[in-house]
Design a protein around this motif. Structure first.
Motif, PDB file in Angstrom:
ATOM      1  N   ASP A   1     -13.921   3.340  -5.307  1.00  0.00           N
ATOM      2  CA  ASP A   1     -12.682   2.157  -5.127  1.00  0.00           C
ATOM      3  C   ASP A   1     -13.099   1.109  -4.047  1.00  0.00           C
ATOM      4  N   GLU A   2     -13.460  -0.064  -4.581  1.00  0.00           N
ATOM      5  CA  GLU A   2     -13.890  -1.109  -3.928  1.00  0.00           C
ATOM      6  C   GLU A   2     -14.777  -1.047  -2.859  1.00  0.00           C
TER       7      GLU A   2
ATOM      8  N   THR B   1      -6.436   0.758  -7.981  1.00  0.00           N
ATOM      9  CA  THR B   1      -6.427   1.979  -7.215  1.00  0.00           C
ATOM     10  C   THR B   1      -5.744   3.036  -7.873  1.00  0.00           C
TER      11      THR B   1
ATOM     12  N   GLU C   1     -10.765   4.142  -1.332  1.00  0.00           N
ATOM     13  CA  GLU C   1     -10.943   2.548  -0.334  1.00  0.00           C
ATOM     14  C   GLU C   1     -11.163   2.676   0.950  1.00  0.00           C
TER      15      GLU C   1
HETATM   16 MG   LIG Z   1      -6.904  -0.889  -4.437  1.00  0.00          MG
END
Ligand SMILES: [Mg+2]
Ligand SMILES: Nc1ncnc2c1ncn2[C@@H]1O[C@H](COP(=O)(O)OP(=O)(O)OP(=O)(O)O)[C@@H](O)[C@H]1O
Length: 232
Positions: free
Chosen positions: A157-158, A42, A84
Motif C-alpha cells: 500500500d503506497e 487502501t 501504508e
Molecule cells: Mg490509502
C-alpha cells in the motif's frame, strides 16, 4: 488466475466505499492501483486481506473463495500485506522483527539469509532496534518481514509514500528484483511515477469505482489518461 476480485462492494458502516470493483492478477504480474487521495485504494487492499470484509462479490485466491475469511487466514493462505503505515516493532531488533514475520512450520524459500542477501542494509542493522531505523529502512524491514512469511502474492500500500527520491529509487530496485524472481505484486500508488516504471498493468480508481484498466504501455503512450484521473 492467481487472484480474482469480482464485483466487490465494501462499506465502512453506512458509507459505501467500493462499487462493484473487479480486478485480476496472474502469476508473475506486477499490477498497480492508481487513484487520487481517498478513492478507495487502501480499502481495496484491506478487502482482499479481510481486514474489512467486502459486503458482496467474490474474492478468489488460487480459485478459493477468501471473502469472509479472517486476515490471519488470508495471510496463511499466502497473501502478504505491507500496509501504508509500515508497522514495525520499535523495541525489537531488526532480526527479531523479521522473526515475527515467519509462520510456524513454514518451509518456503524466504530465509534470514535470503532476506539479508536482498536487503544488505538490514543485515548490517540486524542487531539494532527497529525504532532506530530511518523511514526508508523501516519500509524495507516491513517488506522483508512480510517476505519471511513466504507469500505467494504481495500487496503493497503506497510503498513510496513519504520516502526521499533516493530511497524511492532503491525501493524500486528491490521491487524489480522481486518481480524478476517471479513474485506477483499488487501495489497502490497515488503518485504514478514509481509504479509506472515497475508495473505491467494498472487499474485506475475514482470514487470507489474502476474507471480505467489496461497495460502500462498504453498509459505511457496516452498521458491524457493520467491527466484525466490523477491530474498529473
Ligand atoms: Mg490509502
Ligand atoms: N475506517 C474508516 N471509516 C470510515 N470511512 C473510512 C475509513 N477508512 C477510510 N474511509 C473513507 O473511505 C474512503 C476511501 O479511503 P481509502 O483509505 O481506501 O482511500 P485511499 O485511496 O487509500 O486514499 P489515500 O490515497 O489517502 O491513501 C475515503 O472517503 C475515506 O475517508
Amino acid at each position: 488466475m492467481l487472484l480474482e476480485v469480482k464485483e466487490i462492494n465494501t462499506f465502512y458502516g453506512i458509507s459505501h466505499i467500493l462499487f462493484n470493483v473487479s480486478l485480476e492478477i496472474d502469476k508473475g504480474e506486477v499490477v498497480c492501483i492508481l487513484g487520487r487521495n481517498g478513492v478507495g485504494k487502501t480499502t481495496l487492499l484491506r478487502s482482499i486481506m479481510g481486514l474489512t470484509t467486502a459486503r458482496s462479490g467474490n474474492i478468489l485466491f488460487g480459485g478459493l473463495e477468501i471473502r469472509g475469511k479472517q486476515p490471519f487466514e488470508v495471510a496463511r493462505l499466502g497473501i502478504g500485506f505491507v500496509p501504508e503505515d509500515r508497522v514495525i516493532f520499535p523495541a525489537l531488533t531488526v532480526r527479531e522483527n523479521l522473526e515475527m514475520g515467519t509462520k510456524r512450520g513454514d518451509k518456503g524459500p524466504w530465509t534470514f539469509e535470503r532476506v539479508f542477501e536482498m536487503f544488505p542494509i538490514l543485515q548490517k542493522r540486524r542487531a539494532q532496534m527497529g525504532g532506530t531505523l530511518s523511514g526508508g529502512e523501516q519500509q524495507m524491514l516491513t517488506i522483508a518481514r512480510t517476505l519471511m512469511g513466504n507469500p505467494q502474492l504481495l500487496l503493497l500500500d503506497e510503498p513510496s509514500e513519504g520516502l526521499s527520491p533516493l530511497i524511492i529509487k532503491e525501493l524500486g530496485n528491490y521491487v524489480r528484483s522481486l518481480k524478476e524472481e517471479g513474485m506477483p505484486l499488487l501495489m497502490s500508488e497515488q503518485n504514478p511515477a514509481f509504479s509506472l516504471r515497475l508495473s505491467d498493468r494498472a487499474y485506475i480508481l475514482e470514487k470507489g469505482e474502476v474507471r480505467w484498466k489496461g497495460d502500462i504501455r498504453e498509459l505511457k503512450e496516452k498521458p491524457e489518461i493520467l491527466k484525466t484521473y490523477l491530474g498529473v
